[in-house]
Design a protein around this motif. Sequence first.
Motif, mmCIF file in Angstrom:
data_model
loop_
_atom_site.group_PDB
_atom_site.id
_atom_site.type_symbol
_atom_site.label_atom_id
_atom_site.label_comp_id
_atom_site.label_asym_id
_atom_site.label_seq_id
_atom_site.Cartn_x
_atom_site.Cartn_y
_atom_site.Cartn_z
ATOM 1 N N TYR A 1 29.872 -62.303 -61.154
ATOM 2 C CA TYR A 1 28.826 -62.674 -60.209
ATOM 3 C C TYR A 1 29.327 -62.424 -58.787
ATOM 4 N N GLY B 1 27.695 -59.521 -59.107
ATOM 5 C CA GLY B 1 27.339 -58.305 -59.842
ATOM 6 C C GLY B 1 26.970 -58.687 -61.270
ATOM 7 N N ASN B 2 27.179 -57.761 -62.196
ATOM 8 C CA ASN B 2 26.863 -58.056 -63.594
ATOM 9 C C ASN B 2 27.839 -59.085 -64.142
ATOM 10 N N TYR B 3 27.350 -59.967 -64.965
ATOM 11 C CA TYR B 3 28.210 -61.016 -65.509
ATOM 12 C C TYR B 3 27.865 -61.220 -66.986
ATOM 13 N N GLU B 4 28.841 -61.805 -67.688
ATOM 14 C CA GLU B 4 28.605 -62.115 -69.107
ATOM 15 C C GLU B 4 28.070 -63.532 -69.241
#
Length: 428
Positions: free
Chosen positions: A338, A340-343
């Motif tokens: 975060y 950005g893209n996060y799981e």
Amino acid sequence: MHVLVIGSGGREHALAWKFKQSPRVKKLTCAPGNAGMAQLGECVTADVKDVAGLAALAEKINADLTVVGPELPLVLGVADEFARRGLPLIGPTKAAAEIEGSKVFAKEFLKRHGIPTPGFTVCSDHGDAYVALCAVEWPVVIKADGLAAGKGVRIAPEPDDATAIIEAFMEKRELGPAGDRVIIEEYLEGEELSFIVLTDGKSVLPFAPTQDHKRVFDNDQGPNTGGMGACSDEALLDAALRARILREIVEPTFRGLEAEGRPYQGFLYFGLMLTADGPKVLEFNCRMGDPECQPLVVRLESDLVDVFEKLAAGRLGEAELRWSADSSACVVLAAQGYPGNYETGKPITGIEEAEKADGVAVFHAGTKRADGKLVTAGGRVLGVTARGADLRAAVERAYAAVERIRFDGMHFRRDIGARGVEKLAAQR
Ligand code: AMP
Ligand code: GLY
């Protein structure tokens, strides 16, 4: 009374937490809510973009009052739909919410009404933008016109950075139609302040001052986020500056909106830069702040339902907001990657232990239950919030509580409130 809260973030959990403390609230429904809100009321599946669906839900459950957390349903006209059906809702109409929905509208509005804001140029295509960039001082700020979930404001230190941003927004259309027009804005130095008020169109009720921490890393480094933490303390804003903000910024804004046929009701968030030349508006949000809401509700002693009820009846002038003398701070725990893209789907532990400490509340943002376990479900996961006798004590308590909580990839800033503590120490 039955209250409906629309949204699923930390702000909405904090509002729901506050509502639950009101003896007047018998039932709470959250649409769609999160795992924290599910402990306080009933969470129902809902799409916040579906304004007709939200109004149908309020009708079905017989909600006496609906409070909207996020900007998107407001910008899409949820308040208009509720009004058409005679349902009470706290939040501005679609026309009034354009003050957040279009940054071009907001900047031109500020200019028309002589309200202090950084200098700017509106660019309708990339050619205009490259021309405008020939005449600026560096750095500049580039802002996409439309809603962009916190990704639409970028600071360009040099011409190459600006060119790349214009290309991304206007040529590659990475933000979709939100980037079809951009604002190139003068970069301001100073301290930021979130000045949030409620209005019924006649009276204005300011909230206590709060400060957000927008960048992802300590010392304001890295990209902007939705907010990595916030603090509240009365001394963040002295009486003279508060009066100046009301006189030069808040009052002309509501007068201007009224004069332009867009009377305002609900929360209005003034994102301000306190410069050597006085306070200037960086942005408007047509809703409460997130995470600002979290440190605010833990200091608020008044019953918020009473305040909202008076607002909905056009009698906000009779309402008051009483604040505890305490200070407060909220530290956001974010998922790896975060902003950005996060799981997602990482198990979370330690919230109960964290909340055992005096004056600590852990507000959920991106969380859900999966197979009975609490797991991460968003970029901002939790807001660990604490009160203390002064800002330093509140910050220390919040960080002690953070130590108890774990999830895979968790990251957070370690300097939430630090500037505030320094500023307050210097005042003594
Ligand atoms: P906004 O969404 O417009 O508030 O922008 C997000 C963040 O970018 C703000 O909270 C500031 O930290 C920064 N920012 C926006 N506009 C300016 C400006 N004109 N000068 C300096 N920083 C800015
Ligand atoms: N914390 C900034 C916002 O609510 O937009």
